[in-house]
Design a protein around this motif. Structure first.
Motif, PDB file in Angstrom:
ATOM      1  N   VAL A 201      51.192  48.703  56.308  1.00  7.69           N
ATOM      2  CA  VAL A 201      51.546  50.147  56.822  1.00  7.69           C
ATOM      3  C   VAL A 201      50.769  51.294  56.365  1.00  7.69           C
ATOM      4  O   VAL A 201      50.388  52.315  57.081  1.00  7.69           O
ATOM      5  N   ALA A 202      50.284  50.971  55.111  1.00  8.44           N
ATOM      6  CA  ALA A 202      49.788  52.198  54.370  1.00  8.44           C
ATOM      7  C   ALA A 202      48.289  52.428  54.986  1.00  8.44           C
ATOM      8  O   ALA A 202      47.787  53.473  55.154  1.00  8.44           O
ATOM      9  N   GLN A 203      47.592  51.176  55.285  1.00  6.54           N
ATOM     10  CA  GLN A 203      46.216  51.080  55.797  1.00  6.54           C
ATOM     11  C   GLN A 203      46.242  52.044  57.255  1.00  6.54           C
ATOM     12  O   GLN A 203      45.342  52.754  57.401  1.00  6.54           O
ATOM     13  N   LEU A 204      47.473  51.481  58.092  1.00  6.15           N
ATOM     14  CA  LEU A 204      47.220  52.141  59.211  1.00  6.15           C
ATOM     15  C   LEU A 204      47.582  53.629  59.242  1.00  6.15           C
ATOM     16  O   LEU A 204      46.938  54.529  60.107  1.00  6.15           O
ATOM     17  N   ALA A 205      48.616  54.141  58.256  1.00 10.66           N
ATOM     18  CA  ALA A 205      48.741  55.323  57.948  1.00 10.66           C
ATOM     19  C   ALA A 205      47.581  56.076  57.771  1.00 10.66           C
ATOM     20  O   ALA A 205      47.188  57.227  58.107  1.00 10.66           O
ATOM     21  N   THR A 206      46.476  55.474  56.828  1.00 10.69           N
ATOM     22  CA  THR A 206      45.312  55.958  56.354  1.00 10.69           C
ATOM     23  C   THR A 206      44.211  56.273  57.511  1.00 10.69           C
ATOM     24  O   THR A 206      43.833  57.265  57.729  1.00 10.69           O
ATOM     25  N   ILE A 207      44.356  55.327  58.319  1.00  8.38           N
ATOM     26  CA  ILE A 207      43.124  55.177  59.282  1.00  8.38           C
ATOM     27  C   ILE A 207      43.403  55.833  60.507  1.00  8.38           C
ATOM     28  O   ILE A 207      42.526  56.778  61.013  1.00  8.38           O
ATOM     29  N   CYS A 264      38.058  57.730  57.256  1.00  5.36           N
ATOM     30  CA  CYS A 264      36.415  57.124  57.300  1.00  5.36           C
ATOM     31  C   CYS A 264      36.122  56.173  56.309  1.00  5.36           C
ATOM     32  O   CYS A 264      35.576  55.160  56.118  1.00  5.36           O
ATOM     33  N   ALA A 265      36.598  56.552  55.064  1.00  2.00           N
ATOM     34  CA  ALA A 265      36.332  55.682  53.687  1.00  2.00           C
ATOM     35  C   ALA A 265      36.993  54.343  53.897  1.00  2.00           C
ATOM     36  O   ALA A 265      36.601  53.316  53.772  1.00  2.00           O
ATOM     37  N   GLU A 266      38.501  54.356  54.433  1.00  2.00           N
ATOM     38  CA  GLU A 266      39.135  53.028  54.746  1.00  2.00           C
ATOM     39  C   GLU A 266      38.392  52.333  55.748  1.00  2.00           C
ATOM     40  O   GLU A 266      38.159  51.037  55.273  1.00  2.00           O
ATOM     41  N   LEU A 267      38.063  52.885  56.811  1.00  2.00           N
ATOM     42  CA  LEU A 267      37.195  52.187  57.802  1.00  2.00           C
ATOM     43  C   LEU A 267      36.156  51.493  57.217  1.00  2.00           C
ATOM     44  O   LEU A 267      35.590  50.370  57.539  1.00  2.00           O
ATOM     45  N   SER A 268      35.392  52.384  56.669  1.00  2.00           N
ATOM     46  CA  SER A 268      34.136  51.949  56.012  1.00  2.00           C
ATOM     47  C   SER A 268      34.199  50.445  54.919  1.00  2.00           C
ATOM     48  O   SER A 268      33.499  49.590  55.162  1.00  2.00           O
ATOM     49  N   SER A 269      35.259  50.615  54.199  1.00  2.00           N
ATOM     50  CA  SER A 269      35.446  49.435  53.486  1.00  2.00           C
ATOM     51  C   SER A 269      35.806  48.336  54.311  1.00  2.00           C
ATOM     52  O   SER A 269      35.478  47.214  54.159  1.00  2.00           O
ATOM     53  N   LEU A 270      36.685  48.413  55.133  1.00  2.00           N
ATOM     54  CA  LEU A 270      37.134  47.155  56.073  1.00  2.00           C
ATOM     55  C   LEU A 270      35.971  46.622  56.884  1.00  2.00           C
ATOM     56  O   LEU A 270      35.769  45.410  57.089  1.00  2.00           O
ATOM     57  N   MET A 271      35.074  47.662  57.493  1.00  2.00           N
ATOM     58  CA  MET A 271      33.942  47.282  58.319  1.00  2.00           C
ATOM     59  C   MET A 271      32.919  46.403  57.595  1.00  2.00           C
ATOM     60  O   MET A 271      32.087  45.868  57.960  1.00  2.00           O
ATOM     61  N   LYS A 272      33.027  46.077  56.145  1.00  2.00           N
ATOM     62  CA  LYS A 272      31.959  45.514  55.503  1.00  2.00           C
ATOM     63  C   LYS A 272      32.436  43.964  55.688  1.00  2.00           C
ATOM     64  O   LYS A 272      31.576  42.931  55.401  1.00  2.00           O
ATOM     65  N   GLN A 499      43.319  62.398  46.845  1.00  2.00           N
ATOM     66  CA  GLN A 499      41.948  62.757  47.441  1.00  2.00           C
ATOM     67  C   GLN A 499      40.968  63.111  46.132  1.00  2.00           C
ATOM     68  O   GLN A 499      39.961  62.682  46.175  1.00  2.00           O
ATOM     69  N   LYS A 500      41.646  63.807  45.180  1.00  2.00           N
ATOM     70  CA  LYS A 500      40.845  64.008  44.014  1.00  2.00           C
ATOM     71  C   LYS A 500      40.404  62.754  43.190  1.00  2.00           C
ATOM     72  O   LYS A 500      39.353  62.601  42.853  1.00  2.00           O
ATOM     73  N   LYS A 501      41.419  61.965  43.092  1.00  2.00           N
ATOM     74  CA  LYS A 501      41.083  60.830  42.276  1.00  2.00           C
ATOM     75  C   LYS A 501      39.946  59.982  42.939  1.00  2.00           C
ATOM     76  O   LYS A 501      39.340  59.183  42.320  1.00  2.00           O
ATOM     77  N   LEU A 502      40.342  59.738  44.238  1.00  2.00           N
ATOM     78  CA  LEU A 502      39.268  58.893  45.125  1.00  2.00           C
ATOM     79  C   LEU A 502      38.017  59.528  45.091  1.00  2.00           C
ATOM     80  O   LEU A 502      36.797  58.694  44.850  1.00  2.00           O
ATOM     81  N   ALA A 503      37.683  60.750  44.956  1.00  2.00           N
ATOM     82  CA  ALA A 503      36.429  61.655  44.663  1.00  2.00           C
ATOM     83  C   ALA A 503      35.620  61.161  43.478  1.00  2.00           C
ATOM     84  O   ALA A 503      34.546  60.782  43.700  1.00  2.00           O
ATOM     85  N   MET A 504      36.745  61.036  42.463  1.00  2.00           N
ATOM     86  CA  MET A 504      35.978  60.872  41.059  1.00  2.00           C
ATOM     87  C   MET A 504      35.559  59.359  41.122  1.00  2.00           C
ATOM     88  O   MET A 504      34.671  59.020  40.568  1.00  2.00           O
ATOM     89  N   LEU A 505      36.551  58.556  41.663  1.00  2.00           N
ATOM     90  CA  LEU A 505      36.234  57.306  41.379  1.00  2.00           C
ATOM     91  C   LEU A 505      34.759  56.630  42.329  1.00  2.00           C
ATOM     92  O   LEU A 505      34.085  56.002  41.762  1.00  2.00           O
ATOM     93  N   ASN A 506      34.816  57.276  43.634  1.00  2.00           N
ATOM     94  CA  ASN A 506      33.612  57.230  44.350  1.00  2.00           C
ATOM     95  C   ASN A 506      32.259  57.623  43.388  1.00  2.00           C
ATOM     96  O   ASN A 506      31.158  57.024  43.535  1.00  2.00           O
ATOM     97  N   ALA A 507      32.403  58.772  42.684  1.00  2.00           N
ATOM     98  CA  ALA A 507      31.181  59.362  42.256  1.00  2.00           C
ATOM     99  C   ALA A 507      30.983  58.516  41.099  1.00  2.00           C
ATOM    100  O   ALA A 507      29.625  58.145  40.845  1.00  2.00           O
ATOM    101  N   GLN A 508      31.941  57.955  40.146  1.00  2.00           N
ATOM    102  CA  GLN A 508      31.532  57.052  39.276  1.00  2.00           C
ATOM    103  C   GLN A 508      30.749  55.679  39.460  1.00  2.00           C
ATOM    104  O   GLN A 508      29.815  55.314  39.171  1.00  2.00           O
ATOM    105  N   LYS A 509      31.432  55.154  40.797  1.00  2.00           N
ATOM    106  CA  LYS A 509      30.719  53.948  41.252  1.00  2.00           C
ATOM    107  C   LYS A 509      29.404  54.223  41.861  1.00  2.00           C
ATOM    108  O   LYS A 509      28.731  53.200  41.873  1.00  2.00           O
ATOM    109  N   ALA A 510      29.230  55.437  42.382  1.00  2.00           N
ATOM    110  CA  ALA A 510      27.856  55.331  42.858  1.00  2.00           C
ATOM    111  C   ALA A 510      26.697  55.485  42.024  1.00  2.00           C
ATOM    112  O   ALA A 510      25.319  55.615  42.395  1.00  2.00           O
ATOM    113  N   GLY A 511      27.007  55.702  40.680  1.00  2.00           N
ATOM    114  CA  GLY A 511      26.168  55.487  39.742  1.00  2.00           C
ATOM    115  C   GLY A 511      25.382  56.591  39.058  1.00  2.00           C
ATOM    116  O   GLY A 511      24.592  56.581  38.340  1.00  2.00           O
ATOM    117  N   HIS A 512      26.433  57.700  39.227  1.00  2.00           N
ATOM    118  CA  HIS A 512      26.004  59.078  38.797  1.00  2.00           C
ATOM    119  C   HIS A 512      26.706  58.736  37.407  1.00  2.00           C
ATOM    120  O   HIS A 512      27.574  60.048  36.992  1.00  2.00           O
TER     121      HIS A 512
END
Length: 574
Positions: A201-207, A264-272, A499-512
């Motif tokens: 249910v949470a995924q559908l709400a996000t998408i 967009c982020a959730e869809l991108s993850s699922l589309m992998k 949204q803030k936590k997700l942004a920081m998490l993505n930045a750290q994962k991106a290798g910066h």
């Protein structure tokens, strides 16, 4: 394209159709609140005025118009900020003359005195393309006196036709938009809810966010538009009151646009995963939807709310003050412009936090709270000399965000690396401009200086810029920071903790990582007049029913400047 065998993986023969209790197939007709059917076939939706650029060949049609010597103009939906000399920068609402549209992603155009490439998805083609040529021809010499009356009559008829064109564009694009919303709700959401093993249910709400609420709202809005639409004489239609009646309802888009980056982020993850790609394509085929990927469909509400002000502005232009709808159209334009501005501002802030997060993780030795805990945009950055009361000077690079000023020191050997040196709370600071000469409080000679004085303590910070113009920019930036904070407070502009936590998490994962250092000032998040990143998609112009293939990606590499020059020099080109 998904093979039929792939579709069968998700539905049995019985589930390929939505079967009602009496054994009949459930109608896909669009039913309004009173139970009446409002199903529009694409044949009906595409029967626009012949002067529209028809689906399937808009690029060819544009280039044919250009080759015939016609002036083709487009209006910017969003800001396009660029540092590339080969790209055309513009602001939302600017008019761009399209000079070539052979590439689907990037068009060649002129804005003021510059010619360059610009993303085709950032503009909406004007409905009335012949206006400039008519105006230019009418200005070449004065008409004979005996023809003046006939000319005025023809001008009146032309104005009526132009208003008809805009009215029909609004009606046709609204009907197509409703069809897209219907396809999302019935083609995607309904099937996703049946497959609980694939989606929570949470995924559908996000998408999908609140797109079902938008669908319900837009059906009521279209129903009222249809009542005010004069089919026999469209130029007499009075649709301004519909926008005013529903203006508060359009605020529903704010929630959707805020949610869109997360979708967009959730869809991108699922589309992998292949099974999700096949699932969504199967949904599209079973609903007999047009060839647009799911993220393209989910982008349409963001695009739609930005197009209303441009459509109403053009309608107002061709509505005389004597027209019974003039005042309502004028008020509707202002109302929808305010709605779009607010949503654009929210969208812009959400898109900027990813850049800010990447900037923070590049700073060596960061201390304390994340920058996103209090800030969401960079307002200004540059070098200043900070002077202590003992007269000691420190060369620092400063970054002014909303609510705080961050101080960094450049590495002596690696000038592209920055070390964290502290920050100041701008909410507690008062800006003081200083004249050149001796400062009485500090007993120092200063030039191009200003102070930040704490409102609650005796803390005082003295800064000197290299040039007078640099100081002027900093003073203006500090004023802008206070103004933007106030505007955010009045508009209730907030970014969720998730949204803030997700942004920081993505930045750290991106290798910066912090060890990689900071790649000089250009790597800092750019000052905020940014276009939404997720709006850089290939779309059809607003004057064309949106039933084309969307190439859902960043515009690829711009066409070579060589080929554009070569084409322009080809003597036998038609």
């Amino acid at each position: 394209m998904v093979a039929r065998g792939e579709i069968a993986r998700f539905w049995s023969l019985e589930s390929l159709h939505m079967v009602s209790s009496d054994g009949g197939t459930e109608s896909s007709a669009l039913v309004d609140d009173n139970g009446s059917e409002e199903d529009y076939s694409y044949e009906d939706l595409c029967q626009a005025n012949p002067r529209y650029l028809q689906p399937g060949g808009e690029q060819l049609a544009i280039n044919e118009l250009i080759s015939d010597g016609s002036v083709v103009c487009a209006e910017a939906l969003w800001d396009h900020v660029t540092m590339d000399d080969q790209e055309l920068g513009f602001k939302a609402g600017d008019v761009i003359q399209v000079l070539e549209a052979s590439n689907k992603d990037w068009w060649w155009g002129r804005n003021e005195d510059k010619e360059a490439w610009f993303p085709a998805s950032f503009v909406r083609l004007r409905v009335n393309q012949e206006e400039l040529s008519e105006n230019s021809s009418s200005s070449q010499g004065e008409e004979p006196e005996e023809d003046a009356g006939r000319s005025r009559h023809k001008h009146s008829e032309s104005k009526h036709q132009m208003r008809t064109n805009v009215i029909q564009e609004i009606m046709n694009t609204e009907r197509v938009y409703i069809k897209h919303l219907k396809d999302i709700c019935e083609g995607y959401i309904r099937q996703c809810r049946k497959h609980t093993g694939m989606f929570t249910v949470a995924q559908l709400a996000t998408i999908f966010g609140n797109i079902e609420d938008i669908y319900k709202f837009q059906r009521k809005f279209l129903k009222d538009l249809e009542k005010q639409y004069n089919k026999e004489e469209p130029h007499l239609s009075e649709i301004g009151s519909c926008f005013l009646q529903h203006q508060e309802g359009f605020a529903i888009y704010s929630e959707y646009c805020n949610n869109h980056p997360g979708a967009c982020a959730e869809l991108s993850s699922l589309m992998k995963q292949g099974r999700y790609r096949h699932f969504f394509e199967a949904c599209r085929l079973l609903q007999q939807m047009i060839d647009i990927a799911i993220d393209g469909f989910l982008l349409t509400p963001v695009q739609k709310i930005c197009k209303y002000p441009l459509q109403l502005a053009e309608l107002l232009k061709y509505t005389t003050q004597e027209h019974s709808d003039y005042n309502n159209i004028k008020a509707a334009y202002e109302a929808m412009k305010n709605v779009a501005c607010l949503i654009n501002e929210r969208k812009r802030k959400l898109e900027s936090i990813d850049k800010i997060a990447r900037w923070q993780v590049s700073i060596v030795g960061w201390e304390g709270l994340d920058i996103l805990d209090r800030s969401s945009e960079l307002i200004h950055s540059g070098e200043l000399t900070r002077i202590t009361k003992q007269g000691k000077s420190q060369q620092r690079t400063f970054f002014l965000f909303d609510h705080q000023l961050v101080s960094c020191k450049k590495d002596l050997l690696r000038r592209d690396m920055l070390y964290y040196r502290g920050r100041m709370d701008m909410d507690d600071m008062q800006l003081v401009d200083l004249e050149d000469g001796r400062d009485k409080d500090w007993n120092l000679n200063v030039k191009n200086a200003f102070k930040l004085v704490s409102k609650t303590t005796d803390e005082v910070h003295l800064f000197c810029a290299k040039k007078q113009e640099d100081k002027a920019r900093w003073l203006q930036a500090c004023r802008d920071e206070r103004r933007r904070v106030q505007e955010d407070r009045e508009m209730g502009m907030e970014i969720s903790e998730n949204q803030k936590k997700l942004a920081m998490l993505n930045a750290q994962k991106a290798g910066h990582g912090k060890s990689k250092g900071y790649s000089a000032c250009p790597a800092a998040p750019p000052p905020q007049s940014l276009h939404p990143v997720h709006q850089r998609h290939v779309t059809v112009p607003a004057s064309v029913p949106q039933q084309q293939v969307f190439a859902l990606a960043e515009p690829r590499r711009k066409p070579s400047l060589f080929w554009h020059t070569f084409n322009k020099l080809t003597p036998f080109r038609k």
